[in-house]
Design a protein around this motif. Structure first.
Motif, mmCIF file in Angstrom:
data_model
loop_
_atom_site.group_PDB
_atom_site.id
_atom_site.type_symbol
_atom_site.label_atom_id
_atom_site.label_comp_id
_atom_site.label_asym_id
_atom_site.label_seq_id
_atom_site.Cartn_x
_atom_site.Cartn_y
_atom_site.Cartn_z
ATOM 1 N N LEU A 196 0.837 -1.204 0.000
ATOM 2 C CA LEU A 196 0.000 0.000 0.000
ATOM 3 C C LEU A 196 0.872 1.254 0.000
ATOM 4 O O LEU A 196 0.624 2.209 -0.736
ATOM 5 N N ILE A 200 1.035 4.456 -2.755
ATOM 6 C CA ILE A 200 0.939 5.895 -2.516
ATOM 7 C C ILE A 200 2.207 6.595 -3.002
ATOM 8 O O ILE A 200 2.165 7.618 -3.683
ATOM 9 N N ILE A 234 -3.952 1.059 -4.452
ATOM 10 C CA ILE A 234 -4.489 1.912 -3.384
ATOM 11 C C ILE A 234 -5.937 1.540 -3.057
ATOM 12 O O ILE A 234 -6.349 1.588 -1.903
ATOM 13 N N PHE A 235 -6.701 1.139 -4.056
ATOM 14 C CA PHE A 235 -8.088 0.791 -3.753
ATOM 15 C C PHE A 235 -8.288 -0.688 -3.446
ATOM 16 O O PHE A 235 -9.269 -1.055 -2.807
ATOM 17 N N PRO A 238 -6.503 -2.189 0.691
ATOM 18 C CA PRO A 238 -7.255 -2.090 1.951
ATOM 19 C C PRO A 238 -8.298 -3.199 2.107
ATOM 20 O O PRO A 238 -8.581 -3.632 3.227
ATOM 21 N N ILE A 239 -8.843 -3.693 0.999
ATOM 22 C CA ILE A 239 -9.825 -4.777 1.103
ATOM 23 C C ILE A 239 -9.151 -6.030 1.643
ATOM 24 O O ILE A 239 -9.691 -6.721 2.510
ATOM 25 N N VAL A 242 -8.494 -5.675 5.386
ATOM 26 C CA VAL A 242 -9.677 -5.942 6.204
ATOM 27 C C VAL A 242 -9.980 -7.436 6.222
ATOM 28 O O VAL A 242 -10.202 -8.023 7.288
ATOM 29 N N LEU A 246 -10.157 -9.664 9.548
ATOM 30 C CA LEU A 246 -11.378 -10.320 10.022
ATOM 31 C C LEU A 246 -11.129 -11.810 10.245
ATOM 32 O O LEU A 246 -11.578 -12.385 11.238
ATOM 33 N N LEU A 272 -14.783 -11.049 -0.411
ATOM 34 C CA LEU A 272 -13.765 -10.046 -0.066
ATOM 35 C C LEU A 272 -12.421 -10.430 -0.667
ATOM 36 O O LEU A 272 -11.699 -9.583 -1.208
ATOM 37 N N ILE B 29 -4.121 10.906 -0.549
ATOM 38 C CA ILE B 29 -4.255 9.621 -1.234
ATOM 39 C C ILE B 29 -4.399 8.494 -0.217
ATOM 40 O O ILE B 29 -5.193 7.564 -0.394
ATOM 41 N N ALA B 36 -11.462 3.132 1.204
ATOM 42 C CA ALA B 36 -11.660 1.752 0.755
ATOM 43 C C ALA B 36 -11.718 0.804 1.947
ATOM 44 O O ALA B 36 -12.526 -0.127 1.981
ATOM 45 N N THR B 40 -15.083 -1.350 3.042
ATOM 46 C CA THR B 40 -15.123 -2.803 3.195
ATOM 47 C C THR B 40 -15.760 -3.188 4.524
ATOM 48 O O THR B 40 -16.580 -4.104 4.601
#
Lengths: 646, 206
Positions: A196, A200, A234-235, A238-239, A242, A246, A272, B29, B36, B40
């Motif tokens: 990540l 950036i 970047i998008f 993060p998924i 998470v 979890l 996910l 950014i 995001a 989620t």
């Protein structure tokens, strides 16, 4: 926990691995001490913030991981070569296909490409470093630590065995007890932080650090592909962060996100995972597309055909990449309507990809093609990748997918795109930019051997798997019966696999051979390049890259300068003092604390994880209070480095 | 990287160094990535919200009073944080310090009531392991709370640096970035307020 639970015991192959790990460690320690290399290692590498050195470290790590993942692959192929083989038991086989997939995607393909991006992108945009050099080092060390944490699993505690997709409830405490699955969760989590941050860092670098005159639509295609990749990172990452968190909570703290109890939803994990996982596929293919674009243009001696169409295709692919994830589980009961939508989006993504293929072909059309090794890999890519692409469209048809799902047809499909796309791209990029990194080319003759051995081996290995799949052989089985009739094609496939293994060894030999014997480059322009990275006067750019920041007037700026005979020669009055960032040991130390943290969580030793966490926070605070504005390289030093007389 | 530069006197202090400008853009950014991340968590929460197994329904335990106190504290803290940055732009270190410390106080108050609320839920028999719905609740709201906690420590560290070094292009960029972070947490809270608490209570009480 007893010692025989802590260390993996009982398998002679594991003992062999233990011995070889210890011997390698002793060998490295001996070498560093004997030749007094410790200080060199610390000041030149462990504390560096130079994007070129970090890139080389990424690539070296990725090649090591390619070896590890490749050994896993050959162990699997050995087991499957004949029916009812007794070489690996089912648990061991499960562990090996899990680590093979995870390592190849997360710790080989991505770092290999990020390594090449690190080396090349700042040079291509005429910058002296990235936007955040310190952060770049943090990215590398978190990746490296994540990879090491994952890799020690096979000798300490046991490897994960739920597949690289780690579907629930298979990956739950009940069905995957012990530390194996925790290694997966924490290895990926820690490495994911680094990815990540890279996203950036390079997005800002490309947006803000370009040389004057280099507008967005004058950027080299590899830089464009990196830009689009960073946006996806970047998008998408993060998924994953998470999803992994979890699952960690499910395993450590008894929450019910994906469990069967407490009305948890196992399919939520699948969704996910692939919401990240499908964009991930494009994270590892788009930079490869960029590499091929540079190489094909250079060795056809033509500007890239359809430059803007290429860019819009990539942007479309990036958008689509978030809209196709359900095609990974058409058979898991989403229903006809949902399946149809995702079937159509999946087929649609073939259109921009097809546009790119035709652009490469038209770039070569009427070009003066030079068959160098990077070009051979690029040509091999086009042919083989199309095979993977066509079978991909077959799999995209939801109704037909019920036939192909979870068979070797699928296994073959994704190896045709990931190997012929990503791995060919990594090899092509490595060979193409090798003189930029080390000052000499890899030997071309040995390189051609590698190409043919690998490409033929690849097709011998994976082409039969399409037919095995159509014949019903499921993936992820550790053996099959004599009566199935799958024996002969599996044997052929295994022979192909070993051919690829030999090709890898020849590639490594080529690195050694070229290190000893290759002619050293005397200019910065080893291949007759078109973009700014080839415009540095010396083969390997100095640590500040450019003594004078170039001014760009259009696409393929350096090429057009050469054609017009107007390559600028630096004179003493062009040189001003140069500002550079200072080295720092903190990222390495922070990475080490991340290791302590991850290792603690893997074994559920919360005190240890806590200590590691304190260490990480401590290094963050230390950095926040450290006001280091870097330093200036004096005009004299630049003049001396550039060999310009006053 | 920092260079001595000339600029328009109207340029805010935090934008006057190259490092400051790059860091602020990079942080925006990063906030995109945070969007995001929270998206989620929200999606997960919404998928699981009715899967209560044998446990209590979410809306059954939510209390309006605690919710409103938390909301009031956090939203006010965003306002005072804005005032702090306003004072910073007037080069008033004292004003910056004062409003930021008030912001931190409000943030601590928010955390106090959030922890009280969590303890209350646990006391009533709802914890992270009760059901999928409660797992989703505790992790979504808890992640936000963890962000606030991190923010309190971070802002404190930056304020110490301002106290030691005064307002410089470097320190002011740090203050500005922490303010972006703080406002972002406020925005996330508005979504939690709506999607978790309001919807939870409306669904339960009709």
């Amino acid at each position: 926990m007893k010692w025989d639970e802590f260390f993996v015991t009982g398998d002679p192959m594991i003992y062999g691995a233990d011995v070889s790990i210890v011997l390698t460690m002793v060998g490295i320690l001996f070498y560093l001490t004997r030749y007094k290399k410790w200080k060199w290692l610390w000041t030149e590498w462990l504390t560096t913030v130079d994007h070129k050195k970090l890139g080389i470290m990424y690539i070296v790590s990725a090649v090591l991981m390619l070896f590890r993942g490749g050994v896993d692959a050959l162990l699997m192929r050995t087991q499957l070569a004949v029916p009812e083989a007794k070489f690996l038991d089912s648990q061991h086989y499960n562990e090996i296909f899990t680590t093979h997939g995870t390592i190849m995607i997360i710790f080989m393909a991505m770092p290999f490409l990020i390594g090449i991006i690190n080396v090349v992108v700042p040079l291509q945009i005429g910058a002296r470093d990235v936007a955040y050099p310190y952060l770049n080092a943090v990215s590398f060390w978190t990746f490296f630590i994540g990879a090491m944490l994952f890799n020690i699993s096979f000798v300490i505690g046991g490897s994960p065995s739920a597949g690289w997709t780690s579907y629930m409830p298979l990956a739950s405490n009940e069905l995957s007890p012990g530390p194996g699955q925790n290694y997966y969760l924490w290895g990926l989590q820690i490495a994911g932080i680094g990815t990540l941050l890279t996203g950036i860092n390079f997005l800002v670098t490309i947006l803000k650090m370009r040389a004057p005159g280099m507008t967005l639509f004058r950027m080299p295609m590899f830089t464009w592909s990196s830009l689009v990749t960073m946006v996806i990172i970047i998008f998408a990452f993060p998924i994953l962060t998470v999803a992994l968190a979890l699952m960690s909570f499910d395993r450590l703290f008894g929450s019910h996100f994906f469990t069967l109890q407490g009305e948890g939803m196992d399919m939520l994990w699948a969704n996910l995972f692939w919401l990240w996982g499908h964009p991930e596929v494009y994270i590892v293919i788009l930079p490869a597309f960029g590499i091929f674009s540079e190489i094909i243009s250079t060795f056809s001696k033509k500007t890239l055909f359809g430059y803007k169409a290429m860019i819009w295709s990539m942007l479309l692919i990036a958008g689509y990449s978030f809209l196709v994830w359900v095609h990974h589980f058409f058979t898991m009961g989403s229903g006809a309507a949902v399946n149809s939508v995702f079937s159509i989006t999946t087929m649609a993504i073939g259109i921009p990809t097809g546009v790119k293929i035709f652009n490469w072909l038209f770039t070569m059309y009427r070009g003066k093609i030079q068959f160098t090794t990077p070009m051979l890999w690029s040509l091999g890519f086009i042919v083989n990748f199309v095979v993977g692409g066509v079978t991909g469209v077959m799999l995209a048809m939801a109704a037909a997918d019920y036939q192909y799902h979870n068979t070797y047809f699928l296994v073959s499909h994704f190896h045709y795109v990931l190997i012929a796309g990503t791995v060919f791209g990594c090899f092509a990029g490595l060979i193409y930019w090798y003189p930029k990194m080390f000052g000499y080319k890899l030997n071309e003759r040995i390189g051609k051997w590698v190409f043919w051995l690998f490409t033929i081996g690849f097709n011998v290995c994976f082409m039969p798997q399409y037919f095995l799949g159509l014949d019903g052989m499921p993936r992820r089985v550790y053996t099959y019966s004599e009566e199935s009739g799958w024996g002969p094609l599996n044997m052929v496939s295994t022979l192909g696999g070993f051919m690829m293994g030999i090709a890898f060894l020849v590639l490594v030999y080529n690195m050694y051979y070229s290190f000893r014997f290759a002619k050293r480059e005397t200019t910065g322009d080893a291949w007759g390049g078109r973009t700014l990275e080839w415009s540095t006067p010396s083969a390997m750019p100095p640590f500040y890259n450019f003594a004078k920041i170039p001014e760009v007037t259009g696409l393929d700026h350096f090429w057009r300068q050469k054609q017009a005979g107007k390559v600028e020669k630096l004179t003493a009055k062009d040189i001003k003092k140069i500002h550079m960032p200072s080295n720092s040991g903190v990222p390495f130390i922070m990475g080490s604390f991340f290791f302590v943290l991850g290792f603690g969580f893997v074994f559920d030793w919360i005190w240890m994880a806590f200590l590691g966490g304190i260490g990480v926070i401590g290094t963050l605070i230390y950095r926040s209070f450290e006001y280091d504005d870097g330093y200036y390289v004096s005009v004299e030093e630049v003049l001396e480095t550039e060999k310009i007389s006053k | 990287m920092a260079h001595a530069e000339t600029h328009d006197p109207n340029t805010p202090l935090e934008y006057r160094s190259e490092t400051g400008r790059l860091n602020i853009l990079g942080f925006w950014i990063f906030l995109g990535a945070e969007v995001a991340l929270f998206a989620t968590l929200f999606a997960t929460y919404m998928v699981l919200t009715h899967r209560i197994a044998d446990g209590p329904a979410l809306g059954e335990l939510f209390e309006v009073k605690s919710l409103l106190i938390q909301t009031f504290l956090l939203l006010t803290s965003s306002f005072t944080c804005g005032l702090a940055v306003h004072e910073m732009r007037r080069h008033n270190v004292k004003g910056l310090m004062l409003w930021m410390i008030i912001t931190l106080g409000l943030g601590l108050g928010f955390l106090y009531f959030e922890i009280q609320e969590f303890l209350h839920f646990i006391h009533e028999g709802a914890n992270i392991g009760t059901s999928a719905a409660w797992s989703g609740f505790f992790v979504l709201v808890g992640t936000h709370g963890a962000h606030v906690t991190f923010g309190i420590f971070w802002v404190t560290m930056v304020l110490i640096q301002v106290a030691k070094r005064g307002l410089t292009p470097a320190t002011s960029a740090k203050v500005f970035i922490t303010s972006l972070y703080w406002h972002f947490l406020d925005v996330v809270w508005i979504f939690i307020f709506t999607a978790v608490y309001l919807m939870g209570m409306v669904m339960h009480h009709g």
